[in-house]
Design a protein around this motif. Structure first.
Motif, PDB file in Angstrom:
ATOM      1  N   LYS A  26       0.831  -1.208   0.000  1.00  0.00           N
ATOM      2  CA  LYS A  26       0.000   0.000   0.000  1.00  0.00           C
ATOM      3  C   LYS A  26       0.861   1.252   0.000  1.00  0.00           C
ATOM      4  CE  LYS A  26      -4.096   1.927   0.260  1.00  0.00           C
ATOM      5  NZ  LYS A  26      -5.133   1.710  -0.787  1.00  0.00           N
ATOM      6  N   LEU A  65       0.833   4.458  -2.414  1.00  0.00           N
ATOM      7  CA  LEU A  65       0.662   5.832  -1.936  1.00  0.00           C
ATOM      8  C   LEU A  65       1.748   6.749  -2.483  1.00  0.00           C
ATOM      9  CD1 LEU A  65      -0.241   5.232   1.839  1.00  0.00           C
ATOM     10  CD2 LEU A  65      -1.778   6.078   0.053  1.00  0.00           C
ATOM     11  N   GLY A  98      -6.136   8.588   6.844  1.00  0.00           N
ATOM     12  CA  GLY A  98      -5.748   8.025   5.560  1.00  0.00           C
ATOM     13  C   GLY A  98      -4.316   7.531   5.503  1.00  0.00           C
ATOM     14  N   ALA A 111      -5.088   3.927   6.071  1.00  0.00           N
ATOM     15  CA  ALA A 111      -5.007   3.497   4.666  1.00  0.00           C
ATOM     16  C   ALA A 111      -5.189   1.997   4.562  1.00  0.00           C
ATOM     17  CB  ALA A 111      -3.656   3.917   4.076  1.00  0.00           C
TER      18      ALA A 111
END
Length: 394
Positions: free
Chosen positions: A88, A92, A130, A160
């Motif tokens: 992730k 990002l 987030g 997130a």
């Protein structure tokens, strides 16, 4: 009867990168070696307001803690992220897949706890909306090297991504920031309840919770039962007096918890607007703010300003050359991968850690341990010319 599940996650699900493929966060600067443990804490008495199935609130927590060099030197350094979280982070930051999985902390995985663990001061940390708890490891491991136990909490469904020991993954809902006020208040309330549950679970602070919504979650009998269910392999931490730290919406969470726990005596806000009941009711507890110059941290222009609600000791420092993301590990990543265009301001990662550690550590020592701040909190310092005192009070 209250049932709370505590699981140690030794990150056995994580494949530790082979020697030579590891990319390291900045060295810690304190006198102590640092240990790291990951825990799963499930609050069976609280339904997760975001869970599609109405499951109990299920939290992942990282502990950074001082340990001895002799007892930890032979242990591996902990990866910064578990596999799904690393993937992730690649997304990002638009990194090549597999890049973030090489990131390695300076903390020794599952290092022995010192015999005086229950006497060490505790910081509880809340991440930005987030983001994820692992994105603050450079600062938090450094704080720990100076004697702090740092308890870092993920907030599922606004983080997130959260990865659990059994391989489950919870990703953030499809949020649109800024949140509308009702959604924002629920998110803040949920986060504060997360932190309070963790304090109850790890420290047994039975009589320190205040505020109507918190009292509804933890009545006195429930709190006593939680206190008695500690896993004997995890010593009770000393959270009878502790401090809170957070970035962005986590900064708002850290300040709000001042109003909901008498155990939390001070809060540091890293570039976060303030929201919630604390804005209406105010707090006399001390608050430190660090933020970037173009951003009046605490004061969201779309709602009531937070600064006037801080009635006690307060300081607002700005750091020249920073942006909102500078207060995460993005600064360190920008140094490591200088060609990747990571937006983190112009202050190098190691310098950002030094600045944040110095001011946060001085603030927490002043109000938790009654130790002098070496002048850092009273005026501008020639040692940190990029840090300027913008506002103060009391």
């Amino acid at each position: 009867m209250t049932q709370v599940l505590l699981k140690f996650l030794a990150i056995l699900l994580v494949t530790i990168p082979a020697f030579g493929s590891q990319v390291f966060l900045p060295e810690v600067t304190g006198p102590h070696a640092v240990g790291l443990r990951n825990l799963e804490l499930i609050d069976h008495d609280r339904v997760d307001p975001y869970s599609p199935s109405g499951a109990p609130r299920d939290l992942m927590v990282t502990l950074f803690y001082p340990t001895s060099n002799a007892s930890s030197a032979h242990l591996p350094l902990a990866p910064q992220f578990s596999p799904a979280v690393a993937s992730k982070v690649d997304d990002l930051l638009s990194l090549t897949p597999g890049t973030a999985s090489t990131l390695t902390t300076r903390a020794h995985l599952n290092a022995p706890l010192t015999s005086d663990i229950s006497a060490l001061p505790v910081v509880i940390f809340s991440h930005g909306f987030g983001l994820t708890r692992g994105l603050y490891s450079a600062l938090l491991q450094d704080l720990s090297s100076w004697g702090w136990i740092v308890v870092v909490v993920d907030h599922p469904y606004d983080a997130a991504i959260v990865e659990y020991p059994d391989g489950r993954i919870v990703e953030a809902q499809n949020w649109s920031w800024p949140l509308d006020p009702p959604a924002r208040e629920v998110a803040l309330e949920t986060r504060v309840a997360d932190l309070l549950f963790v304090l109850v679970r790890l420290g047994g602070v039975q009589d320190t919770l205040t505020g109507q919504f918190i009292e509804e979650l933890y009545d006195k009998q429930q709190r006593a039962e939680v206190t008695n269910e500690h896993d004997t392999s995890m010593p009770i931490l000393n959270v009878s007096r502790c401090v809170a730290l957070g970035h962005s919406f986590g900064g708002a969470t850290a300040v709000q918890i001042l109003a909901n726990s008498s155990a939390v005596v001070a809060a540091a806000d890293l570039d976060g607007f303030l929201y919630g009941p604390v804005i209406e009711q105010g707090t006399e507890k001390p608050v430190l703010v660090l933020g970037f110059p173009e951003h009046f941290a605490t004061d969201d222009p779309t709602t009531a300003p937070g600064w006037p609600a801080l009635y006690g000791w307060k300081r607002d420092f700005t750091v020249a050359g920073t942006v909102h993301e500078s207060y995460t590990d993005y600064s360190a990543f920008a140094d490591i991968w200088a060609d990747q265009g990571i937006a983190a301001g112009s202050v190098p990662g190691a310098r950002m850690v030094q600045i944040q550690k110095t001011y946060v550590d001085a603030f927490f020592r002043k109000f938790l341990l009654d130790v002098g701040d070496n002048g850092f909190l009273s005026s501008n310092s020639s040692e940190f010319p990029e840090v300027l005192l913008r506002r103060n009070g009391s």
